[in-house]
Scaffold this motif. Structure first.
Motif, mmCIF file in Angstrom:
data_model
loop_
_atom_site.group_PDB
_atom_site.id
_atom_site.type_symbol
_atom_site.label_atom_id
_atom_site.label_comp_id
_atom_site.label_asym_id
_atom_site.label_seq_id
_atom_site.Cartn_x
_atom_site.Cartn_y
_atom_site.Cartn_z
ATOM 1 N N LEU A 33 0.834 -1.201 0.000
ATOM 2 C CA LEU A 33 0.000 0.000 0.000
ATOM 3 C C LEU A 33 0.865 1.246 0.000
ATOM 4 O O LEU A 33 0.514 2.262 -0.628
ATOM 5 C CB LEU A 33 -0.932 -0.013 1.210
ATOM 6 C CG LEU A 33 -1.965 -1.137 1.179
ATOM 7 C CD1 LEU A 33 -2.685 -1.234 2.506
ATOM 8 C CD2 LEU A 33 -2.970 -0.900 0.063
ATOM 9 N N MET A 78 -5.971 2.742 6.340
ATOM 10 C CA MET A 78 -6.294 1.373 6.739
ATOM 11 C C MET A 78 -5.088 0.507 7.039
ATOM 12 O O MET A 78 -5.192 -0.487 7.743
ATOM 13 C CB MET A 78 -7.164 0.734 5.669
ATOM 14 C CG MET A 78 -8.539 1.358 5.673
ATOM 15 S SD MET A 78 -9.642 0.446 4.628
ATOM 16 C CE MET A 78 -11.202 0.793 5.376
ATOM 17 N N ARG A 124 -7.865 -7.087 4.219
ATOM 18 C CA ARG A 124 -7.416 -7.452 2.878
ATOM 19 C C ARG A 124 -6.856 -6.244 2.128
ATOM 20 O O ARG A 124 -7.482 -5.200 2.047
ATOM 21 C CB ARG A 124 -8.590 -8.017 2.062
ATOM 22 C CG ARG A 124 -9.044 -9.338 2.582
ATOM 23 C CD ARG A 124 -10.432 -9.649 2.064
ATOM 24 N NE ARG A 124 -11.036 -10.681 2.852
ATOM 25 C CZ ARG A 124 -10.892 -11.980 2.601
ATOM 26 N NH1 ARG A 124 -10.175 -12.372 1.587
ATOM 27 N NH2 ARG A 124 -11.462 -12.862 3.387
ATOM 28 N N ILE A 125 -5.685 -6.460 1.542
ATOM 29 C CA ILE A 125 -4.999 -5.360 0.866
ATOM 30 C C ILE A 125 -5.850 -4.727 -0.239
ATOM 31 O O ILE A 125 -5.953 -3.509 -0.310
ATOM 32 C CB ILE A 125 -3.639 -5.843 0.320
ATOM 33 C CG1 ILE A 125 -2.712 -6.107 1.500
ATOM 34 C CG2 ILE A 125 -3.034 -4.815 -0.606
ATOM 35 C CD1 ILE A 125 -1.373 -6.676 1.117
ATOM 36 N N PRO A 126 -6.501 -5.529 -1.125
ATOM 37 C CA PRO A 126 -7.277 -4.895 -2.199
ATOM 38 C C PRO A 126 -8.355 -3.963 -1.658
ATOM 39 O O PRO A 126 -8.605 -2.904 -2.229
ATOM 40 C CB PRO A 126 -7.884 -6.078 -2.952
ATOM 41 C CG PRO A 126 -6.958 -7.193 -2.675
ATOM 42 C CD PRO A 126 -6.477 -6.984 -1.281
ATOM 43 N N TYR A 137 -8.237 -2.287 1.120
ATOM 44 C CA TYR A 137 -7.593 -1.066 1.599
ATOM 45 C C TYR A 137 -7.252 -0.169 0.418
ATOM 46 O O TYR A 137 -7.473 1.050 0.460
ATOM 47 C CB TYR A 137 -6.302 -1.381 2.360
ATOM 48 C CG TYR A 137 -6.493 -2.132 3.657
ATOM 49 C CD1 TYR A 137 -7.739 -2.564 4.079
ATOM 50 C CD2 TYR A 137 -5.404 -2.386 4.481
ATOM 51 C CE1 TYR A 137 -7.898 -3.250 5.259
ATOM 52 C CE2 TYR A 137 -5.545 -3.062 5.663
ATOM 53 C CZ TYR A 137 -6.798 -3.507 6.051
ATOM 54 O OH TYR A 137 -6.942 -4.182 7.223
ATOM 55 N N ALA A 138 -6.724 -0.785 -0.640
ATOM 56 C CA ALA A 138 -6.347 0.007 -1.810
ATOM 57 C C ALA A 138 -7.588 0.630 -2.438
ATOM 58 O O ALA A 138 -7.548 1.766 -2.907
ATOM 59 C CB ALA A 138 -5.620 -0.873 -2.823
#
Lengths: 483, 641, 105
Positions: free
Chosen positions: A166, A229, B618-620, B622-623
């Motif tokens: 991220l 996040m 989950r990363i997606p 967050y993105a």
């Protein structure tokens, strides 16, 4: 070009920090052969930091100057040099026991802390976009590794992955924004951008697009909602000292950079970005403080609480002015002291119990009353209790915002401060109300832990009761940007 | 020692708090005598301040209405590089209400400290208790001498913090800790209002100085709506601290703390801070009449509510807590019609008799380890001194001539009749009668009749002298404190105009004490009627009849013959008064407490619960949040132009 | 300079590349592929920088220097991120980001 100032002596404190990092790495590599005590590494780190701190003081009497128009060396830089170096010292002293037990690559740990401190200092000192970007990445890369350093904890790897991926996306967003700002203004120095904006780039769609990406990228570094996040996950997964470091230095450095960038370079475009930061500020303080209530892990709780705090600081950037600049610097100083007090106390607690659950703080007032007192005081200070640092600094901050016509924002901030008291009291209640777990008896802190928490504890009261000296320093520093 | 040294009063206990908090283990008796000595010095000093005040008053150094402001720069934060924006100056201010508050706070604190020597003997953290008591005194004294809203706010919060520590003193008890938390959070909600109000006042006047703000407001500097909102915010803070509806819920729960603490905090000092604040800002309220009316009606509601709840509560301390809530309502009623004099006078007398009652209940609890009235009874035989003193306090509370409560309650009824007309007057007069009823009930069930729990009764014993003595002194004050209102007494004390001349704030004229014969007699009669009613209902009829027969057969006949009146009484009280009280109690518990106070806390908590699920791990996702964020920013940015 | 191609063409290319990269980050589930997508985004930035430098700021070439640094930093980032992915792989025998979601709420 020839009139640029290339006096390398201006960067002396950072040279010292780099040198210490190199020495630490080398010593660590040959530690087995040299048969040296592993306490030597933190000792050298602290020593190097202290020398660098003293070296920073040398610039106090000098007129403000800059290095090749890239890096300013003035009171603003000195303020943050001292602040970040002091933070580094506090964290190393507060965590060396933790590191001895939980970190296998100790040389890297200390070297990364030293390197990231340089990044943080240059984030504050940068007066040019590329320098600012490189400093951000120096800090971030060190922290990506730092977060993943706890080899015995699978959460650490997951947190590191989330942070680095991220973080990469955020960097790309930031860079995209920077590239458009460079394209529309034709300059990468803060002064050059400001001059170009005077000539009427403000408000063009391309520039606005650049601003949106810039705010998004910086919002990630600052953990502003909705770019926040990664924060709770990285905080929870990282080894405790790194968590403390992210919450302290990384946050403060981002705000130091934002204050300079928005205050100097983008001031003329205030109307274009003020609403962006104001809405991020509101979202950040509300979301951070509300989710914090639900947390059961102390690191996660502190993560959300620090997100809430970020909302308050964003307020100062929103209303950027001389008054809110000095208010923000004062608040940052008070926040660092308070936050470090909590974290170092929590590290000492973890060293003893191996737990991060709020539940396990039960009865701490019986088993280690001193630590309970430090944590209580610091949490009260974070919630803005009078007589403690948090009140004075927040009050000045809110007042500055109100003065700039953002009374509604200050009102939300006051209300959210009260909400924050609710979850801080949850921790305090565990310590004072609940019975200690069976078989828990009194235990002692190490002398260094006593010393570090003690100094920070006194610092909370010092800022709360006699803020004038720090405020004057903050004011002098802020005057460098707005004077 | 003059008024300019008034900062010494909070300074002494503050230093003792720091020293004794840290080093109470190093001195004999854990340092209780040092703390008490310090507070005794403060009492003496507060009288010196009074003398100085009264001296310059008599010498005509300033006419009534003048102020007496001494400022010293304790912390000075001046960002004035560009414009001096954030000058924070700390100053002290002495006028009539300050002097009055100083006397009340220092005397009651001293009495409570002495009493605590007996009551708290053998407690763990005995030294800590005294240190915090001293710290509390310091904060409270600081509150009343501050001439600056910021300093006032600081001390206001310090008072709250100290009371949090004191209420939660028995932190091993879950309920005590919960109560401490509840008190703290409830009052903090009000404090948000206070802080916003202070900032709003500052924004207009450009200063935190109370006198400057008053001048500014009187000069019409604030807009009307602006000022109304501001003063309502300020009043929210006052209502939180002084347990006014709907913030009153914390006070009964706060009874979990040690009883002497209740006597100090919940009778004489912290809870009256809100009254003090409104009185101090009265000239500004006079400009914002809508806000002042809100004060009046909130006060009226609370007075009636507290008295009704006092009727149906069975915990001796909680009865007193509701009584305090109700009496504080009386004070706000006086403030609501603009009479600082009446409010402060009632504050003054109430402090003495209510702390006396609390200490008396502490004596009972200490002796029997029971605090539910249904398990007590007949204690007068075992605890004659406590009984006598408690009865004196109760009579003063009920407003019986010539005890202190009579004078001040009468004054409030008078100003209310003049200021707000008949309706509110009737409600408050009825509340005064209710006060007499629940007081009688409390006294009868605790000290008279037959013991209901033999074990508790056997356990009972008279309290030691160290506890009785402070109670006796307070009882003395509860008897005589009202007399200061009388002209001869006023003259003897150096104030020709009696209480009205002493108690005023700048720009707000006090008025001399008046005694209206109709109201005085009416109030006395209704109080007496209340007592009689209470007697008939709660002292066992059979026993009374028997005793009456022995004393006088004729009287017994009369009683028997009038039995139907008894029935009428019985019906009135059972169905009407107690029924109403039960409904009010139900409303209070379920609507105000559960829904209003706890509900909002739960609402916030629930919002946090819902929000946290956005954090999916989950990363997606967050993105995606980041992408949405930046796209919205960009779209709105371009769309705005 | 730069022939007859208008600058906008480069900017549009860059924007498309950035968009594809961002989409990749959102749509891919493998850590490695997300990394590749991030690299696309960075490449878009590089194009932007060079285009601006060539058209608007030909004397000073700040943008080109910027681009060189971006490339360098991007390379470092890939190295670092791959190290962390390996670490994750050792812990869990997977490089799918969906399966690394212990930390939440």
């Amino acid at each position: 070009m020839s009139d640029l100032n290339f006096e390398y002596g201006l960067l002396l404190p950072e040279f010292i920090l780099v040198g210490s990092a190199a020495v630490v790495l080398m010593l660590d590599a040959f530690r087995a052969d040299l048969r040296i005590s592993r306490n030597l590494l933190p000792a050298i780190t602290v020593l190097g930091a202290l020398i660098a701190g003293v070296a920073s003081l040398l610039y106090l009497d000098r007129d403000p100057t800059d290095f090749a128009q890239l890096i300013a060396v003035d009171h603003y830089t000195t303020f943050f040099r001292i602040l970040f170096i002091a933070t580094l010292v506090a964290i190393v002293l507060g965590s060396y026991e933790f590191v001895n037990r939980n970190i296998t690559h100790q040389g890297e740990f200390y070297a990364l802390l030293l390197a990231s401190t340089i990044g943080a200092i240059y984030m504050a000192a940068a007066r040019e976009l590329l320098t600012a970007y490189i400093s951000i990445e120096l800090l971030s890369f060190s922290l990506y590794v730092g977060v993943s350093l706890a080899k015995n904890d699978t959460r650490s790897g997951e947190a590191g992955l989330k942070y680095v991926l991220l973080g990469g996306v955020a960097s790309a967003m930031l860079l995209y924004g920077l590239s458009i700002i460079y394209g529309t203004t034709g300059s990468t120095t803060y002064e050059g951008i400001a001059a170009a904006l005077e000539d009427g780039v403000v408000g063009t769609p391309a520039f606005l697009l650049g601003l949106a990406f810039l705010v998004g990228g910086l919002g990630f570094k600052a953990s502003a909602v909705p770019f926040h996040m990664w924060t709770p996950d990285a905080y929870e997964g990282a080894p405790l000292p790194i968590t403390a470091y992210i919450s302290a230095t990384s946050k403060a450095a981002t705000f130091a950079l934002m204050l300079a960038l928005f205050g100097i370079a983008l001031d003329a475009a205030k109307a274009d970005w003020q609403w962006m930061l104001a809405s991020l500020a509101v979202a950040t303080m509300v979301v951070g403080n509300l989710i914090a209530i639900q947390q059961t892990n102390i690191k996660r709780l502190l993560a959300y609480s620090s997100i809430g705090q970020v909302g308050f600081m964003l307020m100062a950037i929103t209303t950027v002015s001389d008054a809110s600049g000095s208010a923000l610097l004062l608040h940052l100083a008070g926040y660092l002291i308070t936050n470090l007090a909590v974290f170092i106390a929590v590290i000492a607690f973890y060293n003893r119990t191996g737990s991060e659950e709020i539940e396990d703080f039960r009865g701490l007032a019986e088993t280690q009353p001193y630590l309970a007192l430090v944590i209580t005081t610091a949490l009260f200070s974070l919630s803005g209790m009078p007589l403690l640092a948090g009140f004075v600094t927040k009050f000045v901050l809110f007042q500055a915002a109100a003065e700039e016509g953002f009374l509604w924002l200050a009102t939300v901030a006051v209300i959210m401060s009260t909400v924050s008291l609710y979850y801080y009291l949850k921790v305090i209640r565990q310590m004072y109300v609940a019975e200690p777990a069976d078989g828990d008896s009194r235990w002692r802190l190490s002398p260094i832990a006593y010393l570090t928490t003690g100094v920070l504890f006194l610092g909370i009261f010092l800022v709360g009761l006699w803020a004038t000296p720090i405020f004057e320093a903050a004011d002098g520093a802020s005057a460098m940007l707005f004077g | 020692m003059g008024m300019e040294h008034v900062w010494l009063l909070p300074a002494i206990p503050a230093v003792l708090f720091a020293l004794m908090g840290l080093f109470n283990g190093l001195v004999p008796r854990r340092g209780d005598f040092i703390v008490i000595l310090g507070m005794a010095v403060v009492v003496v000093l507060s009288f010196l301040v009074l003398l100085d005040f009264q001296g310059s008053f008599r010498d005509g150094h300033f006419a009534p209405g003048d102020s007496n402001l001494y400022s010293f720069s304790w912390v000075e934060i001046d960002t004035g590089v560009v414009d001096d924006l954030l000058l924070i100056e700390f100053s002290t201010f002495v006028d009539g209400i300050t002097v009055l508050m100083l006397a009340v706070v220092s005397i009651v604190t001293l009495m409570v400290m002495i009493y605590s020597v007996g009551y708290m003997r053998g407690e763990v953290r005995y030294g800590w208790y005294f240190a915090v008591l001293s710290g509390f005194g310091a904060a409270m004294l600081m509150l009343v001498v501050s001439g600056n809203l910021l300093l006032l706010y600081l001390s206001w919060e310090a008072v709250g913090l100290a009371s949090y520590l004191l209420i939660g003193f028995y932190w091993e008890r879950q309920t005590a800790a919960e109560a401490a938390k509840k008190a703290f959070i409830t009052t903090r909600i009000g404090d948000v209002g206070l802080l916003i109000g202070i900032i709003l006042l500052w924004r207009g006047a450009g200063s935190f100085d109370i006198q400057e703000i008053i001048h500014f407001a009187e000069g019409g500097g604030y807009g009307e709506t602006y000022l109304t909102v501001t003063m309502l915010m300020l009043f929210a803070g006052a209502a939180g601290k002084s347990a006014q509806f709907p913030f009153h819920v914390w006070l009964p729960d706060a009874m979990e703390g040690p009883t002497p603490v209740s006597a100090l905090i919940h009778a004489a000092t912290m809870v009256v801070a809100g009254v003090y604040l409104v009185a101090r800002m009265m000239p500004v309220f006079d400009v914002a009449l809508v806000a002042r009316d809100v004060v009046l009606y909130i006060g009226l509601t609370t007075a009636a509510l507290g008295a009704t709840l006092g009727l149906v509560t069975s915990d001796i301390k909680r009865v007193l807590a509701y009584s305090t809530v109700s009496q504080l309502g009386f004070m706000f009623v006086a403030l609501g019609v603009g009479s600082v004099t009446a409010a402060m006078f009632h504050l003054f007398t109430h402090a003495f008799f209510k702390s006396l009652l609390f200490l008396g209940s502490g004596s009972v609890i200490h002796a029997t380890e029971e605090q539910v009235v249904e398990t007590l009874g007949g204690l007068r035989r075992k605890m004659p001194a406590t009984t006598t003193l408690f009865v004196i306090g109760s009579l003063a509370l009920a407003g019986i001539v010539p005890l202190a409560g009579f004078w001040s309650k009468d004054e409030i009824l008078l100003v209310l009749q003049d200021g707000a007309g008949f309706g509110p007057f009737v409600i408050l007069a009825a509340t005064a009668a209710l006060t007499a009823i629940y007081t009688t009930r409390l006294v009868l069930l605790t000290f008279f009749g037959e013991p209901k729990d033999q074990a508790a009764y056997d356990h009972a014993h008279e309290s030691p002298a160290v506890m009785i003595l402070p109670m006796a002194l307070l009882a003395l004050l509860a008897v005589i404190a009202g007399f200061v209102a009388l002209d001869p007494v006023g003259r003897a004390l150096g104030f020709t105009g009696g209480i009205g001349e002493v108690v005023f704030t700048q720009g707000h004229e006090g008025h001399a004490f008046k005694l209206d014969a109709t109201i005085a007699i009416g109030a006395t009669v209704s109080a007496l009627a209340g007592i009689v009613l209470g007697f008939i209902y709660w002292s066992g009829t059979a026993e009374r009849a028997v005793r009456a027969r022995q004393w006088s057969p004729e009287f017994h006949d009369l009683l028997v013959n009038r039995y139907y009146i008894d029935h009428l009484y019985q019906f009135t009280i059972d169905r009407v008064v107690l029924g109403l009280a039960t409904v009010v109690a139900y409303f209070d518990r379920w609507v105000v407490n559960e829904t209003g106070v706890d509900g909002s806390a739960q609402g916030i908590s629930f919002a946090g619960y819902r929000l946290k699920f956005f954090q999916t791990g989950r990363i997606p996702n967050y993105a995606l949040a980041m992408a949405i964020g930046v796209i919205v920013l960009a779209l709105v940015a371009v769309g705005r132009t | 300079m730069a022939g007859d191609i208008p600058m906008e063409n480069f900017l549009i290319l860059s924007a498309i590349l950035f968009g594809i990269g961002f989409y990749g980050v959102l749509a891919r589930r493998s850590a490695i592929l997300i990394l590749v997508a991030v690299e696309l985004m960075l490449a878009a930035v590089t194009i932007n920088m060079v285009a601006f430098a060539a058209y608007l700021d030909p004397e000073r070439f700040t943008g080109v220097i910027f681009a060189i640094f971006v490339i360098t930093v991007a390379a470092a980032e890939v190295g670092l991120a791959l190290g962390i992915v390996l670490r994750l792989f050792r812990d869990r025998q997977t490089a799918m980001v969906d399966e690394a979601s212990d930390l939440k709420w």
